[in-house]
Design an enzyme around this catalytic site. Structure first.
Site, short mmCIF file in Angstrom:
data_model
loop_
_atom_site.label_atom_id
_atom_site.label_comp_id
_atom_site.label_asym_id
_atom_site.label_seq_id
_atom_site.Cartn_x
_atom_site.Cartn_y
_atom_site.Cartn_z
N HIS A 144 52.79 72.67 22.11
CA HIS A 144 51.35 72.46 22.17
C HIS A 144 50.74 73.22 23.35
O HIS A 144 49.70 73.88 23.22
CB HIS A 144 51.02 70.97 22.31
CG HIS A 144 51.05 70.21 21.03
ND1 HIS A 144 52.19 70.07 20.26
CD2 HIS A 144 50.07 69.53 20.38
CE1 HIS A 144 51.92 69.33 19.20
NE2 HIS A 144 50.63 68.99 19.24
N HIS A 193 56.40 64.84 26.44
CA HIS A 193 56.92 66.01 27.14
C HIS A 193 57.10 65.70 28.61
O HIS A 193 56.33 64.94 29.20
CB HIS A 193 55.97 67.20 27.01
CG HIS A 193 56.19 68.03 25.78
ND1 HIS A 193 57.36 68.73 25.55
CD2 HIS A 193 55.39 68.26 24.72
CE1 HIS A 193 57.26 69.37 24.38
NE2 HIS A 193 56.07 69.08 23.86
#
Length: 228
Positions: A144, A193
């Site tokens: 992302h 993440h």
């Protein structure tokens, strides 16, 4: 004409240095990550964003968590595909074929590189806190973060190359940076993440955008309004 060529060469050199620095930073983060050197700070930052005593609860009200899910979608495959298709189509409608090709090419190459890098490093997703968003791939680098940086920065650069007003250039670049940062932070906030994944993703995406900028300068000498 000679002055124009000199200006283009100097800008290309600056961009080459910037791209090389971004790649160097990515490799540095990757090396530290592989040796486990980033784990302590990664864990500390993730825990800072969770309610003490309840790791399943991110800090802030429920509305903030929902807002983070909205922001993280701005770096997802569906939204970035729409942005790329619309941007490419808009450039084609204005007969800017080179701009359209650079945007589409940068996003596609970045997507391919993101998948290859994830496979290469194979870092597991964080298991320190529950995930606030669905994930299915490896963790390093953050796809992302990488793709939002590559897409939004490249799009901003291409728009700025056609826009004579400095205020508009600043606006599009500022918006691109804000989106890039928002997407990356949302990935950490949602626990999907490690912070080092996001930082590495930003570096890789920025390198792709700088490379795209160099291509534009090399192939379109009329892009004299773009300033690094």
């Amino acid at each position: 004409m000679l002055n124009l060529l000199r200006r283009l060469e100097s800008r290309a050199l600056i961009l080459l240095i910037a791209a090389a620095a971004a790649v160097w930073a990515f490799l540095g983060i990757a090396g530290e990550m592989a040796e486990g050197e980033t784990l302590a700070i990664d864990r500390r930052i993730l825990l800072m964003l969770r309610t003490p005593g309840n790791l399943s609860d991110p800090i802030g009200p429920p509305s903030l968590e929902e807002a983070m899910r909205d922001l993280t979608a701005l770096g997802g495959f569906t939204v970035l595909t729409i942005v790329t298709v619309v941007g490419t189509a808009a450039f084609l409608l204005h007969r800017k074929r080179l701009h359209a090709a650079i945007l589409a090419g940068t996003v596609l190459i970045s997507q391919f590189l993101s998948e290859q890098l994830k496979t290469l490093y194979g870092r597991p997703r964080p298991d320190l806190v529950p995930h606030g968003s669905y994930v299915y791939s490896a963790s390093f680098p953050s796809g992302h973060s990488m793709l939002s940086a590559a897409t939004y920065l490249t799009l901003a650069m291409l728009i700025a190359s056609l826009e004579p007003r400095r205020a508009t250039k600043a606006l599009v670049f500022g918006l691109a940076v804000v989106l890039m940062i928002a997407v990356g932070f949302s990935r950490i906030y949602l626990g999907v993440h490690w912070p080092s994944d996001v930082l590495a993703g930003w570096c890789a995406g920025a390198a792709a955008a700088f490379a795209a900028w160099m291509v534009l300068l090399r192939l379109d000498r009329r892009a004299t309004t773009v300033k690094p």
